[in-house]
Design an enzyme around this catalytic site. Sequence first.
Site, PDB file in Angstrom:
ATOM      1  N   HIS A  42       0.833  -1.197   0.000  1.00 54.19           N
ATOM      2  CA  HIS A  42       0.000   0.000   0.000  1.00 54.19           C
ATOM      3  C   HIS A  42       0.872   1.252   0.000  1.00 54.19           C
ATOM      4  CE1 HIS A  42      -3.644  -2.414   1.663  1.00 54.19           C
ATOM      5  NE2 HIS A  42      -3.578  -2.427   0.350  1.00 54.19           N
ATOM      6  N   HIS A  75      -0.169  -9.210   1.050  1.00 58.77           N
ATOM      7  CA  HIS A  75      -1.353  -9.450   1.883  1.00 58.77           C
ATOM      8  C   HIS A  75      -2.012 -10.795   1.602  1.00 58.77           C
ATOM      9  CE1 HIS A  75      -1.056  -5.039   1.121  1.00 58.77           C
ATOM     10  NE2 HIS A  75      -1.078  -5.039   2.433  1.00 58.77           N
ATOM     11  N   HIS A 125     -10.080  -5.046   4.329  1.00 59.61           N
ATOM     12  CA  HIS A 125      -8.648  -4.857   4.061  1.00 59.61           C
ATOM     13  C   HIS A 125      -8.162  -6.119   3.337  1.00 59.61           C
ATOM     14  CE1 HIS A 125      -4.307  -4.815   4.843  1.00 59.61           C
ATOM     15  NE2 HIS A 125      -4.433  -3.501   4.990  1.00 59.61           N
ATOM     16  N   GLU A 127      -5.579  -7.976   3.520  1.00 54.52           N
ATOM     17  CA  GLU A 127      -5.088  -9.075   4.373  1.00 54.52           C
ATOM     18  C   GLU A 127      -6.252  -9.818   5.038  1.00 54.52           C
ATOM     19  OE1 GLU A 127      -2.243  -7.973   7.462  1.00 54.52           O
ATOM     20  OE2 GLU A 127      -3.027  -9.595   8.692  1.00 54.52           O
ATOM     21  N   THR A 163      -2.124  -8.287  11.159  1.00 53.11           N
ATOM     22  CA  THR A 163      -0.685  -8.199  11.478  1.00 53.11           C
ATOM     23  C   THR A 163      -0.244  -6.786  11.853  1.00 53.11           C
ATOM     24  OG1 THR A 163      -0.249  -7.933   9.124  1.00 53.11           O
ATOM     25  CG2 THR A 163       0.046 -10.144  10.030  1.00 53.11           C
ATOM     26  N   CYS A 191       2.450  -8.704  13.803  1.00 50.75           N
ATOM     27  CA  CYS A 191       3.817  -9.114  13.468  1.00 50.75           C
ATOM     28  C   CYS A 191       4.834  -8.294  14.255  1.00 50.75           C
ATOM     29  CB  CYS A 191       4.059  -9.048  11.967  1.00 50.75           C
ATOM     30  SG  CYS A 191       4.405  -7.412  11.376  1.00 50.75           S
ATOM     31  N   SER A 219      -2.231   2.970   3.696  1.00 51.75           N
ATOM     32  CA  SER A 219      -1.483   1.954   4.437  1.00 51.75           C
ATOM     33  C   SER A 219      -1.976   1.884   5.875  1.00 51.75           C
ATOM     34  CB  SER A 219       0.013   2.292   4.399  1.00 51.75           C
ATOM     35  OG  SER A 219       0.667   1.712   5.495  1.00 51.75           O
ATOM     36  N   SER A 220      -2.462   0.710   6.228  1.00 53.28           N
ATOM     37  CA  SER A 220      -3.034   0.516   7.547  1.00 53.28           C
ATOM     38  C   SER A 220      -1.998   0.751   8.653  1.00 53.28           C
ATOM     39  CB  SER A 220      -3.544  -0.917   7.582  1.00 53.28           C
ATOM     40  OG  SER A 220      -4.201  -1.158   8.725  1.00 53.28           O
ATOM     41  N   SER A 263       5.655   0.203   4.480  1.00 52.80           N
ATOM     42  CA  SER A 263       5.706   0.171   3.010  1.00 52.80           C
ATOM     43  C   SER A 263       6.320   1.460   2.451  1.00 52.80           C
ATOM     44  CB  SER A 263       4.294  -0.053   2.454  1.00 52.80           C
ATOM     45  OG  SER A 263       3.366   0.773   3.112  1.00 52.80           O
TER      46      SER A 263
END
Length: 279
Positions: A42, A75, A125, A127, A163, A191, A219-220, A263
């Site tokens: 993203h 993702h 999303h 993912e 994550t 993560c 971007s989350s 990212s």
Amino acid sequence: MKREVKVAKYYGYCSGVELAVNTLNRIMEKEKEIYIYGDLIHNRIVMEELKQRGLKVIKNIDEIPETGTMVIRTHGVKPEVYDKAKEKGLKIVDLTCIFVKRSQNFAKKIISEDLKLIIIGEKNHDEILSIQGNAGGESIVINSVEEAKSINGVERAGIVIQTTFERELAKSIIGELFDKINYMEIYNTICDATEKRQESCKALASQTDSFVVIGDKNSSNTNRLYEIAKSINKHTFMVSDKRSINCDDFKYSKTVGVTAGASTPDYIINGVIERIENC
Ligand code: SF4
């Protein structure tokens, strides 16, 4: 005014994104017809550059010719996408991050144990869609304590977490579920890269006059870093690259803290730092 820029201990590309971008770059040197199902990461600036170099972003496998190579983004994708590509005989390069695969596997296990799958994360999303698709059963996606409060009639559940979700918020949501559900299996699938970036963002945000989070609005994990920093330092800004820096925002700041989403590549981060220093 002389301005000092301090950078968070952990910031920018995580191992999953770095591996994906480097692998894709290597493939693009050798092959011509490369297609990706959705964005690799993203970050619109990075995606635009890849597209200019020939990468084709598609929404439907039917758009890929039989001679093409299909790249699977970090993702992950639903199994149907993978199966369709295999059926068509496409060459597949799977760049799904190992941490996303781990979440997919826990979700599958939860469904196989006949537990209700609860995913803490953002609905729709990429993912989350890949985790839901791979789980092979029904799931509930929640993003807030309020949404956790609205869950009723679940007695046995298994939980996985996006994550890139914020640790403290995940803890509050799980705390709420704890009072409502008799039996819960909780898998902390946030993560390591996310946790480290969030912790070091928190540590630095209180030490500087202003704070800058670099990354894409889509971007989350970048949005989470921004929320964390903003809750600590009111003078926090989110920028996509050096062009979005407004020097007036920093005219009273002797120190500026900087972090970047997973990212965001180094050259964008360095460009922002240089711009702030010279404002
Ligand atoms: S943020 Fe975490 S899950 Fe996402 S690509 Fe990076 S290492 Fe993998």
